[in-house]
Structure formats: structure tokens, C-alpha cells
Design a protein around this motif. Structure first.
Motif, PDB file in Angstrom:
ATOM      1  N   GLU A 111      -0.763  13.587 -17.043  1.00 19.36           N
ATOM      2  CA  GLU A 111      -1.872  13.625 -17.197  1.00 19.36           C
ATOM      3  C   GLU A 111      -2.722  12.427 -18.178  1.00 19.36           C
ATOM      4  O   GLU A 111      -3.814  12.336 -17.790  1.00 19.36           O
ATOM      5  N   GLN A 112      -1.267  11.572 -19.038  1.00 15.00           N
ATOM      6  CA  GLN A 112      -2.356  10.135 -19.672  1.00 15.00           C
ATOM      7  C   GLN A 112      -1.991   9.462 -18.251  1.00 15.00           C
ATOM      8  O   GLN A 112      -2.264   8.176 -18.150  1.00 15.00           O
ATOM      9  N   TYR A 113      -0.869   9.273 -18.054  1.00 18.38           N
ATOM     10  CA  TYR A 113      -0.441   8.327 -16.802  1.00 18.38           C
ATOM     11  C   TYR A 113      -0.027   8.539 -15.472  1.00 18.38           C
ATOM     12  O   TYR A 113       0.251  10.201 -14.873  1.00 18.38           O
ATOM     13  N   TRP A 114       0.145   7.397 -14.395  1.00 16.39           N
ATOM     14  CA  TRP A 114       0.141   8.264 -12.757  1.00 16.39           C
ATOM     15  C   TRP A 114       0.566   8.698 -12.738  1.00 16.39           C
ATOM     16  O   TRP A 114       1.846   8.277 -12.940  1.00 16.39           O
ATOM     17  N   GLY A 115       1.179   9.726 -11.596  1.00 17.69           N
ATOM     18  CA  GLY A 115       2.154  10.767 -12.192  1.00 17.69           C
ATOM     19  C   GLY A 115       3.462  10.440 -10.915  1.00 17.69           C
ATOM     20  O   GLY A 115       2.879   9.529  -9.441  1.00 17.69           O
ATOM     21  N   GLY A 116       3.485  12.288 -10.028  1.00 18.87           N
ATOM     22  CA  GLY A 116       4.921  11.538  -8.695  1.00 18.87           C
ATOM     23  C   GLY A 116       4.262  12.102  -7.600  1.00 18.87           C
ATOM     24  O   GLY A 116       5.077  12.044  -6.441  1.00 18.87           O
ATOM     25  N   LEU A 117       2.674  12.840  -7.389  1.00 22.55           N
ATOM     26  CA  LEU A 117       2.938  13.294  -6.268  1.00 22.55           C
ATOM     27  C   LEU A 117       1.850  12.282  -5.695  1.00 22.55           C
ATOM     28  O   LEU A 117       0.561  11.962  -5.591  1.00 22.55           O
ATOM     29  N   ALA A 118       2.694  11.453  -5.267  1.00 20.64           N
ATOM     30  CA  ALA A 118       1.943   9.906  -4.473  1.00 20.64           C
ATOM     31  C   ALA A 118       3.841   9.671  -4.193  1.00 20.64           C
ATOM     32  O   ALA A 118       4.348   9.770  -4.525  1.00 20.64           O
ATOM     33  N   GLU A 119       4.271   7.952  -2.900  1.00 17.84           N
ATOM     34  CA  GLU A 119       5.147   7.932  -2.669  1.00 17.84           C
ATOM     35  C   GLU A 119       5.487   6.615  -3.074  1.00 17.84           C
ATOM     36  O   GLU A 119       6.658   6.789  -2.862  1.00 17.84           O
ATOM     37  N   LYS A 120       4.799   6.317  -4.187  1.00 17.41           N
ATOM     38  CA  LYS A 120       5.238   5.203  -5.804  1.00 17.41           C
ATOM     39  C   LYS A 120       5.069   5.710  -6.634  1.00 17.41           C
ATOM     40  O   LYS A 120       3.977   6.278  -6.702  1.00 17.41           O
ATOM     41  N   ALA A 121       5.821   5.142  -7.990  1.00 18.77           N
ATOM     42  CA  ALA A 121       5.105   5.140  -9.133  1.00 18.77           C
ATOM     43  C   ALA A 121       5.886   4.056 -10.286  1.00 18.77           C
ATOM     44  O   ALA A 121       7.122   3.848  -9.445  1.00 18.77           O
ATOM     45  N   SER A 122       5.044   4.345 -10.997  1.00 22.04           N
ATOM     46  CA  SER A 122       5.590   2.645 -12.228  1.00 22.04           C
ATOM     47  C   SER A 122       5.885   4.116 -13.147  1.00 22.04           C
ATOM     48  O   SER A 122       5.217   4.905 -13.930  1.00 22.04           O
ATOM     49  N   MET A 147       0.595  -1.368  -0.024  1.00 18.73           N
ATOM     50  CA  MET A 147      -0.151   0.006   0.294  1.00 18.73           C
ATOM     51  C   MET A 147       0.691   1.094  -0.571  1.00 18.73           C
ATOM     52  O   MET A 147       1.855   1.095   0.594  1.00 18.73           O
ATOM     53  N   PHE A 148       0.023   2.862  -0.705  1.00 13.31           N
ATOM     54  CA  PHE A 148       1.024   3.544  -0.282  1.00 13.31           C
ATOM     55  C   PHE A 148       0.067   4.966  -0.852  1.00 13.31           C
ATOM     56  O   PHE A 148      -0.945   5.047  -0.755  1.00 13.31           O
ATOM     57  N   THR A 149       0.417   6.286  -0.232  1.00  8.93           N
ATOM     58  CA  THR A 149      -0.433   7.253  -0.538  1.00  8.93           C
ATOM     59  C   THR A 149      -0.161   8.240  -1.776  1.00  8.93           C
ATOM     60  O   THR A 149       0.783   8.708  -1.689  1.00  8.93           O
ATOM     61  N   ALA A 150      -1.212   8.545  -2.265  1.00  9.05           N
ATOM     62  CA  ALA A 150      -1.376   9.447  -3.104  1.00  9.05           C
ATOM     63  C   ALA A 150      -2.367  10.646  -3.548  1.00  9.05           C
ATOM     64  O   ALA A 150      -3.347  10.108  -2.385  1.00  9.05           O
ATOM     65  N   LEU A 151      -1.735  11.168  -4.083  1.00 10.74           N
ATOM     66  CA  LEU A 151      -2.900  12.059  -4.418  1.00 10.74           C
ATOM     67  C   LEU A 151      -3.844  11.747  -5.584  1.00 10.74           C
ATOM     68  O   LEU A 151      -3.290  11.579  -6.833  1.00 10.74           O
ATOM     69  N   LEU A 152      -4.908  11.788  -5.556  1.00  7.92           N
ATOM     70  CA  LEU A 152      -5.976  10.801  -6.257  1.00  7.92           C
ATOM     71  C   LEU A 152      -6.958  11.888  -6.594  1.00  7.92           C
ATOM     72  O   LEU A 152      -7.587  12.904  -5.810  1.00  7.92           O
ATOM     73  N   LEU A 153      -6.625  12.065  -8.265  1.00  7.02           N
ATOM     74  CA  LEU A 153      -7.830  13.506  -8.441  1.00  7.02           C
ATOM     75  C   LEU A 153      -9.089  12.229  -9.440  1.00  7.02           C
ATOM     76  O   LEU A 153      -9.029  11.342  -9.903  1.00  7.02           O
ATOM     77  N   GLU A 154     -10.405  12.133  -9.122  1.00  4.96           N
ATOM     78  CA  GLU A 154     -11.249  11.807  -9.699  1.00  4.96           C
ATOM     79  C   GLU A 154     -12.547  12.816  -9.956  1.00  4.96           C
ATOM     80  O   GLU A 154     -12.329  14.433  -9.318  1.00  4.96           O
ATOM     81  N   GLU A 155     -13.260  12.315 -10.804  1.00  3.61           N
ATOM     82  CA  GLU A 155     -14.141  13.222 -11.493  1.00  3.61           C
ATOM     83  C   GLU A 155     -15.307  13.384 -11.188  1.00  3.61           C
ATOM     84  O   GLU A 155     -16.256  12.074 -11.477  1.00  3.61           O
ATOM     85  N   LYS A 156     -15.995  13.904 -10.148  1.00  2.00           N
ATOM     86  CA  LYS A 156     -17.632  13.852  -9.755  1.00  2.00           C
ATOM     87  C   LYS A 156     -18.435  15.220 -10.538  1.00  2.00           C
ATOM     88  O   LYS A 156     -17.953  16.703  -9.553  1.00  2.00           O
ATOM     89  N   ASP A 157     -19.464  14.466 -11.195  1.00  2.00           N
ATOM     90  CA  ASP A 157     -20.257  15.964 -11.317  1.00  2.00           C
ATOM     91  C   ASP A 157     -19.821  16.910 -12.393  1.00  2.00           C
ATOM     92  O   ASP A 157     -19.848  17.427 -11.831  1.00  2.00           O
ATOM     93  N   LYS A 158     -18.980  15.824 -12.901  1.00  2.00           N
ATOM     94  CA  LYS A 158     -18.398  16.911 -14.140  1.00  2.00           C
ATOM     95  C   LYS A 158     -17.070  18.254 -13.120  1.00  2.00           C
ATOM     96  O   LYS A 158     -16.620  19.014 -13.958  1.00  2.00           O
ATOM     97  N   LYS A 159     -16.262  17.792 -11.880  1.00  2.00           N
ATOM     98  CA  LYS A 159     -15.767  18.748 -11.492  1.00  2.00           C
ATOM     99  C   LYS A 159     -14.988  18.015 -10.504  1.00  2.00           C
ATOM    100  O   LYS A 159     -15.183  16.431 -10.476  1.00  2.00           O
ATOM    101  N   THR A 160     -13.123  18.398 -10.729  1.00  2.00           N
ATOM    102  CA  THR A 160     -12.284  17.449 -10.084  1.00  2.00           C
ATOM    103  C   THR A 160     -12.133  17.381  -8.764  1.00  2.00           C
ATOM    104  O   THR A 160     -12.044  18.924  -7.621  1.00  2.00           O
ATOM    105  N   HIS A 161     -11.983  16.576  -7.812  1.00  2.00           N
ATOM    106  CA  HIS A 161     -12.292  16.553  -6.555  1.00  2.00           C
ATOM    107  C   HIS A 161     -10.507  15.992  -6.187  1.00  2.00           C
ATOM    108  O   HIS A 161     -10.158  14.648  -7.066  1.00  2.00           O
ATOM    109  N   ALA A 162      -9.937  16.303  -4.924  1.00  2.00           N
ATOM    110  CA  ALA A 162      -8.364  15.977  -4.530  1.00  2.00           C
ATOM    111  C   ALA A 162      -9.016  15.660  -3.754  1.00  2.00           C
ATOM    112  O   ALA A 162      -8.788  16.404  -2.410  1.00  2.00           O
ATOM    113  N   SER A 163      -7.746  14.222  -3.680  1.00  2.00           N
ATOM    114  CA  SER A 163      -7.681  13.167  -2.714  1.00  2.00           C
ATOM    115  C   SER A 163      -7.191  12.570  -1.958  1.00  2.00           C
ATOM    116  O   SER A 163      -6.332  12.152  -2.645  1.00  2.00           O
ATOM    117  N   LEU A 164      -6.419  12.354  -0.834  1.00  2.00           N
ATOM    118  CA  LEU A 164      -5.465  11.769  -0.576  1.00  2.00           C
ATOM    119  C   LEU A 164      -5.746  10.216  -0.349  1.00  2.00           C
ATOM    120  O   LEU A 164      -7.191  10.042   0.721  1.00  2.00           O
TER     121      LEU A 164
END
Length: 324
Positions: free
Chosen positions: A93-104, A1-18
Motif C-alpha cells: 500500500e505504502q511500501y513495495w510488497g510481495g508480488l515480486a521476486e524480491k522485496a525489501s 534485476m528481478f521481475t515484479a508486478l508494478l502498478l502505475e497511475e496513468k490518466d487517473k487509472k491504474t495500470h498493472a504490468s510485469l
């Protein structure tokens, strides 16, 4: 497991959360990286706030650059423990990025950290500093020399602009820094700026040709500002265009190009070939002060959410490093 800042689209709005995520969700490439440091760039701020069409698929972990240590690798160039950095390639943008504890990532996207460069220093430089160096190298390749006159830097208190001021001054150029934040004039002078301009001087509608002021420029604003700069650039001068904070439209004429021989140089840091990446990063290591990373603001993943809004509002200056 690792912590990341995840962006999700809800009701056509961006929601950011850890959020806590599983490693099996990291499916981008053949190298798993422990992210030691990332950064908060203008593009990241647009993605996190939802104020720009940056994210191409949902959900998304933002962060267009990062530096860290290889945890696992199926790529022949990298082994466990190698120190690497990544900028561009659609990450965040297209692939998961670096605002996280791990990245691929795909191993072909990575480059080794230059000798003597720490992960923190790499991200204090980041995509912004990398772009600034590519801009300087493009001007030099275009034949621009320090004795030809002042070089203008727009958006000078931003990430690209502030590093560009340092790099140009260090290379012997007379740097004129344009900013909409006069309260930071002393700071820009300390970076090497010889003169400070108000952003408003460059925001007026340009004439096809104006008085010759600049031997060259590094512009991260675009739009009408870029058109104004082109009309004021000296004979055989060059302008490196590397940003669009002021808009994507360029309403100008051919006159600066055919009557003064001005060159407009586009800077694409996202898909720069590996050899040029390595050369630029090695020069950045040589050119910037040893304590450069100490001058960057360090924030946590959680703090990056609010900082994204502050960045777009012009409340931050210089480089912002994120430590997961």
C-alpha cells in the motif's frame, strides 16, 4: 534485476504490468528477501484493478504479504538464509510488497517462519488465515465457548472466511457459514461447516433487536450484514469484525450492547505486535491440516492480474498463492 508486478497511475487509472526492476529501487528497509511465495488477497485485488483506494504512492508493487529467504541483512535478528514471513505494516500500500521476486523490508516487520512451516504453507495461510486466527483468539479471550451455540462466519468462501470455518470447527465450535455462492455448499461442509446460510438472509435491514441466533460471529463483510449480526447475537456474545467487503458504514443501535451485553471486537492484523504475531502463527501451524497448502490455488505473477478481477467478481474460492 528481478521481475515484479508494478502498478502505475496513468490518466487517473491504474495500470498493472510485469516489469524488470533493479535492486537499488528497493529502499524500504534493512533486510532483502527472496520472495518464494506471496498471495492474492482482497486488498491486493482492489489495488491491482484500481477499484479501491489502496495504493498510497506510485509506482507500487502490490502484495500485502510474502514469505521467503533472507538474501542480505543489516538487522541484528536476521542472517542470510533465514526463512521469514511478513504480513501487514502498509506493505503493498505504502511500501513495495510481495508480488515480486524480491522485496525489501524493515527487519522489525518480519517474523521467522514457525518451525516446520514452509513458505508455501505460510502463504496458503497468509494474511487471510492470520486474520482468521486473530479473530478466533479474540472470541476466546472474550469468553466464547463451544457449548454456547453456533458461531457464524460470513464471506465463508473467501480467504478469511474459509480459514475461519476450518479453525472454528477444529476448536470444537458449531460453525454456520454464510455465502452468496450456494454451489460451494459441499466444499464449506467439508471444511467443517455444520450449516450453510444464504448471504441474502443477512442483507436485509435489521431491527434493533432480533431473535437470538449466534453465540458469536467472525464477520469479514461489515456494513448492513454486521448490523444484522449484532441484532441477532445471543446474550453476552461477541462479534469479531475483520473486513469491509460490504461497506464501511455501520448503522445500528446501542440495544445489542446494553440489553444483551454483546461485544464488538475489532481485528487489526496490520499493526499487530510481534509477540502476538508469533503466537498466532505458531497456533496456525498446529491447528491447520498438514496438507493445507495443497488445497490452495497456485498462480504466477502474470496470472495474478486477471485473477484480481476474478476475485472481486466472486469467481475464486479459498486461498490463492502466487509463486514469482
Amino acid at each position: 534485476m528481478f521481475t515484479a508486478l508494478l502498478l502505475e497511475e496513468k490518466d487517473k487509472k491504474t495500470h498493472a504490468s510485469l516489469q524488470r526492476l533493479n535492486e537499488h529501487q528497493l529502499t524500504t528497509g534493512d533486510v532483502l528477501v527472496k520472495v518464494d511465495y506471496s498471495t492474492l488477497n482482497y486488498k491486493d485485488a482492489l489495488a491491482i484493478t484500481g477499484k479501491g483506494k489502496i495504493v498510497r504512492q506510485w509506482p507500487m508493487v502490490p502484495g500485502i504479504d510474502y514469505a521467503g529467504t533472507v538474501l542480505a541483512s543489516d538487522h541484528p535478528d536476521y542472517r542470510i538464509g533465514d526463512e521469514v514471513l511478513l504480513t501487514g505494516w502498509g506493505v503493498g500500500e505504502q511500501y513495495w510488497g510481495g508480488l515480486a521476486e524480491k522485496a525489501s523490508a524493515k527487519g522489525d516487520w518480519l517474523i521467522p517462519l514457525p518451525p516446520g512451516m514452509s513458505a508455501k504453507r505460510a502463504m496458503a495461510i497468509g494474511t487471510a488465515g492470520f486474520t482468521a486466527m486473530l479473530s478466533l483468539m479474540a472470541l476466546e479471550q472474550a469468553g466464547v465457548k463451544p457449548d454456547q451455540g453456533p458461531v457464524l462466519v460470513t464471506g465463508a468462501t473467501g480467504g478469511v472466511g474459509s480459514v475461519a470455518v476450518r479453525l472454528l470447527a477444529g476448536a470444537g465450535f458449531e460453525v454456520h457459514a454464510a455465502t452468496g455462492r450456494p454451489e460451494h455448499a459441499d466444499w464449506l461442509t467439508s471444511l467443517g461447516a455444520a450449516a450453510i446460510l444464504s448471504r441474502s438472509e443477512l442483507d436485509a435491514e435489521p431491527a434493533p433487536l432480533e431473535s437470538q441466533r449466534w453465540a458469536a460471529a467472525i464477520d469479514s463483510v461489515g456494513g448492513r450484514t454486521l448490523a444484522k449480526i449484532l441484532s441477532q447475537t445471543k446474550m453476552d456474545g461477541a462479534v469479531a469484525a475483520c473486513g469491509l467487503a460490504g461497506g464501511v458504514a455501520l448503522n445500528t443501535t446501542v440495544m445489542p450492547f446494553i440489553l444483551r451485553g454483546v461485544r464488538l471486537l475489532g481485528i487489526n492484523s496490520v499493526y499487530m505486535p510481534r509477540e502476538k504475531r508469533i503466537a498466532a502463527w505458531q497456533r496456525l501451524q498446529r491447528s491447520l491440516p498438514l496438507d493445507f497448502e495443497d488445497q490452495a490455488q497456485v498462480l504466477t505473477l502474470e496470472q495474478s492480474i486477471a485473477a484480481a478481477g476474478d476475485l472481486l467478481a466472486g469467481k475464486l474460492r479459498g486461498r490463492v498463492v502466487i509463486q514469482p
